[in-house]
Design an enzyme around this catalytic site. Structure first.
Site, PDB file in Angstrom:
ATOM      1  N   LYS A  10       0.814  -1.217   0.000  1.00 59.74           N
ATOM      2  CA  LYS A  10       0.000   0.000   0.000  1.00 59.74           C
ATOM      3  C   LYS A  10       0.852   1.273   0.000  1.00 59.74           C
ATOM      4  O   LYS A  10       0.614   2.174  -0.805  1.00 59.74           O
ATOM      5  CB  LYS A  10      -0.921  -0.024   1.226  1.00 59.74           C
ATOM      6  N   ARG A  86      -9.569   3.625   8.770  1.00 60.32           N
ATOM      7  CA  ARG A  86      -9.419   2.204   9.068  1.00 60.32           C
ATOM      8  C   ARG A  86     -10.722   1.595   9.549  1.00 60.32           C
ATOM      9  O   ARG A  86     -10.852   0.377   9.639  1.00 60.32           O
ATOM     10  CB  ARG A  86      -8.367   2.006  10.160  1.00 60.32           C
ATOM     11  N   ARG A 123      10.754  -8.341   4.778  1.00 57.86           N
ATOM     12  CA  ARG A 123      10.725  -6.881   4.825  1.00 57.86           C
ATOM     13  C   ARG A 123      11.772  -6.306   5.787  1.00 57.86           C
ATOM     14  O   ARG A 123      12.012  -6.840   6.862  1.00 57.86           O
ATOM     15  CB  ARG A 123       9.338  -6.420   5.272  1.00 57.86           C
ATOM     16  N   ARG A 155      11.701  -5.211  11.524  1.00 61.77           N
ATOM     17  CA  ARG A 155      10.906  -4.757  12.663  1.00 61.77           C
ATOM     18  C   ARG A 155      10.742  -5.878  13.677  1.00 61.77           C
ATOM     19  O   ARG A 155      10.521  -7.022  13.311  1.00 61.77           O
ATOM     20  CB  ARG A 155       9.516  -4.304  12.185  1.00 61.77           C
ATOM     21  N   ARG A 166      -2.122  -9.242  13.588  1.00 62.10           N
ATOM     22  CA  ARG A 166      -2.451  -7.942  12.999  1.00 62.10           C
ATOM     23  C   ARG A 166      -3.359  -8.103  11.777  1.00 62.10           C
ATOM     24  O   ARG A 166      -4.260  -7.309  11.564  1.00 62.10           O
ATOM     25  CB  ARG A 166      -1.162  -7.199  12.586  1.00 62.10           C
TER      26      ARG A 166
END
Ligand SMILES: [Zn+2]
Length: 218
Positions: A10, A86, A123, A155, A166
């Protein structure tokens, strides 16, 4: 406005769309990072919540977005909105902020959870500016951010278990939001698979089809 679960690409696609149409990229993530860095009251509040691993409340996000959408570049050119709304409550509030205008289009980037898990495991992200990299497209120099020189790391919350949690939360929150935009005839979905270029082409195509139909675009 662009929707998509984490790992759908995104952020990348919003940057590409903002370049393509020469409009500001209004990203709640970027705005929050800037606010935290500058230590503004919103930034301080956001940092406390994030340090505790909590989600930021609607009020804080919408206050920030409402301020940003009143600035002259956005009013003159339009915007690509990333990270908000959201929830249906946020979408309703956003519609209120934009009135008498309205969002032209909400684009949902669809991607399967198994593919997201694969992407997110690869990532890497800049600790300072939030720029995204991956094992297959690292920064030019030894995990140092191309944009700001910050350190590029994995992360801590990019574990498979945390990611799955999530994504579940995202589906629960976003399903009604997608329905809400669909019922207002403001939704288009594009597959998030393939190269970033091919996803951008799909998004531009649905935007252009809408524009030709003249539904809403000014
Ligand atoms: Zn950086």
């Amino acid at each position: 406005m662009v929707l998509g679960k984490q790992g759908a690409g995104k952020g990348t696609q919003c940057v590409r769309l903002s370049h393509h149409y020469v409009v500001p990229h209004v990203s709640t993530g970027d705005m929050l990072r800037a606010a935290v860095k500058q230590g503004t009251p919103i930034g301080q509040k956001a940092k406390d919540l994030m340090d505790r691993g909590e989600l930021l409340g609607d009020e804080l996000i919408m206050e920030m977005v409402a301020e940003r959408l009143q600035e002259s570049d956005v009013r003159a050119r339009g915007f690509v909105l990333d990270g908000c709304p959201r929830t249906v409550a946020q979408a309703e509030e956003l519609a209120g902020i934009l009135a008498p205008f309205d969002l032209d289009l909400a684009i949902d980037i669809e991607i399967h959870t198994t593919q997201v898990l694969r992407r997110l495991a690869a990532r890497r992200v800049c600790v300072d500016c939030g720029a995204n990299y991956s094992l297959s497209s690292p920064p030019l120099i030894n995990w140092t951010c191309d944009v700001c020189g910050g350190e590029v790391v994995q992360r801590q919350d990019d574990t498979e278990e945390a990611i799955s949690r999530r994504l579940e939360l995202y589906e629960i929150q976003t399903a009604p939001l997608i329905e809400w935009y669909r019922s207002r005839n403001q939704l288009e979905s594009v597959p998030g698979t393939g190269s970033p270029d091919s996803v951008t082409r799909r998004m531009v195509k649905v935007i252009e089809i809408r524009r030709q139909r003249g539904s809403g675009f000014g």
